[in-house]
Design an enzyme around this catalytic site. Structure first.
Site: not given
Ligand code: GLN
Length: 307
Positions: A66, A261
Site C-alpha cells: 500500500k 499480514v
C-alpha cells in the site's frame, strides 16, 4: 555504530517470543507459513546491507504494497487524491466496514484496506486498465528494490480472491457511494495481486530508501517523487501504518513504518537507512508481534527515532 552486532543481539533477544502470535489464517495460502521465522535487514544510503536470520526468505508483502501504490497515486494525482481518500488515522481494524458507511464511502487513509482499494482504482484510471496498473506497480517495486526478479505469488492472490468477501464488500460500498470508478471485482483482484508480491527483508530495506531520502534513491539517484510527497508518505506511515496500533508503534518505535499480514514491517529512518523485518506471528491488530518487538529493541539500542 556496529549495526551487525546490534542486529545479532536483537535476534538473540527475540528468540523466546518466536512461538507467539498467530499467522494470518484468513488467507488460506498464508495459513501454512511456519511461524518460527525471523529475518531483519537494514540498508544504508551507500547500499551497505546488514542482515540476520531469514533475510533471504521471500514472503508476501501484503499491506506493505500500500505504501508503493500510494506513492504512485500521489505522484500522478497530487493533492487531488485526497478527494477520494483521507489522511487521518482510522483507529479501527484494517478491514472495517463501519467507518466507511458513516463517512459516505470515503476511506480514512490509503493504508486501511478500503483506502488501498480506492488507490488501486485511481491507478487503474491513470493507466487505463487493470492489467497495466498491476504491471506498472510491479515495475515500480522492481525499480525501487533494484531487483527485476520480484514477482507476485498468484496462488496467494487467488486464495485471497476466493475468500475476499469483506474486501469486495468494501469495494462495493465505495461503489454505492460513487467513490469507485471501475468494476469492484476487478479492482479488488488487482489490489490482491499487489498484496501478493513476494520480497525478502533485504529487498524491502533497500526498496524504501527513496522515502528516507526525500523521494530520491540515494544509490541510483532516480527521483521517484518530490521531497514534499515523501514527507507526506512518511507522515501517513507514522500515523496510520499499523492500523489501530499506529499510536502504539509510534510510542514504542518512533519511526515511520508499515506492516503487512504476511509478517513483514518496513521502517524508514529519515536521512539514514531503510529497515525491514519479517516474523509471521501476528498480534491482535494484524501486525508482526516479534517484528514490532525487534524494531522497538532496535530503536532503543541505536537511539534512532524521529523524536
Ligand atoms: N491483502 C490483505 C487484505 O486485504 C492485506 C491486509 C494486511 O496486510 N493488513 O486483507
Amino acid at each position: 555504530m556496529d549495526y551487525q552486532a546490534i542486529l545479532e543481539e536483537i535476534q538473540e533477544e527475540i528468540q523466546p517470543f518466536l512461538s507467539q502470535g498467530k499467522v494470518a489464517d484468513y488467507i488460506p495460502a498464508l495459513a501454512k507459513i511456519k511461524k518460527e521465522q525471523f529475518g531483519l535487514s537494514l540498508t544504508l544510503f551507500d547500499g551497505t546491507n546488514y542482515s540476520v536470520g531469514a533475510s533471504d526468505t521471500l514472503f508476501s508483502i501484503q499491506s506493505i504494497s500500500k505504501v508503493f501504490t500510494f506513492t504512485l497515486a500521489l505522484k500522478f494525482f497530487g493533492p487531488n487524491l485526497y478527494k477520494r481518500i483521507g489522511h487521518e488515522p482510522s483507529g479501527n481494524p484494517f478491514n472495517s466496514l463501519v467507518q466507511l458507511e458513516y463517512e459516505h464511502g470515503k476511506p480514512r487513509n490509503p493504508f486501511i484496506n478500503a483506502g488501498a482499494i480506492n488507490v488501486t482504482d485511481a491507478l487503474i484510471n491513470y493507466y487505463g486498465s487493470e492489467e497495466l496498473a498491476y504491471a506498472e506497480v510491479l515495475e515500480f517495486i522492481r525499480s525501487i528494490a533494484d531487483d527485476s526478479s520480484i514477482v507476485t505469488d498468484e496462488l496467494v492472490a487467488q486464495s485471497e480472491m476466493d475468500h475476499g468477501h469483506r474486501n469486495l464488500a468494501l469495494a462495493n460500498l465505495m461503489k454505492s457511494f460513487k467513490n469507485l470508478d471501475n468494476c469492484p471485482q476487478r479492482v479488488v483482484e488487482t489490489y490482491f495481486r499487489h498484496c501478493a508480491v513476494e520480497m525478502n527483508t533485504k529487498m524491502l530495506s533497500r526498496a524504501v530508501l527513496y522515502l528516507a531520502n526525500h523521494g530520491e534513491d540515494p544509490i541510483t539517484n532516480k527521483i521517484y517523487i518530490s521531497a514534499q510527497q515523501a514527507k507526506r508518505i512518511n507522515a501517513v506511515m507514522l500515523t496510520c501504518g499499523h492500523y489501530d496500533a499506529s499510536g502504539d508503534f509510534a510510542f514504542h518505535v518512533g519511526l515511520p513504518g508499515k506492516s503487512g499480514v504476511g509478517g513483514g514491517i518496513i521502517v524508514v529512518v529519515p536521512k539514514k537507512m531503510g529497515i525491514a523485518v519479517f516474523a509471521p506471528g501476528l498480534n491482535e491488530q494484524g501486525n508482526s508481534l516479534v517484528g514490532t518487538m525487534a524494531l522497538e529493541l532496535f530503536a532503543q539500542k541505536t537511539g534512532l527515532s524521529i523524536f
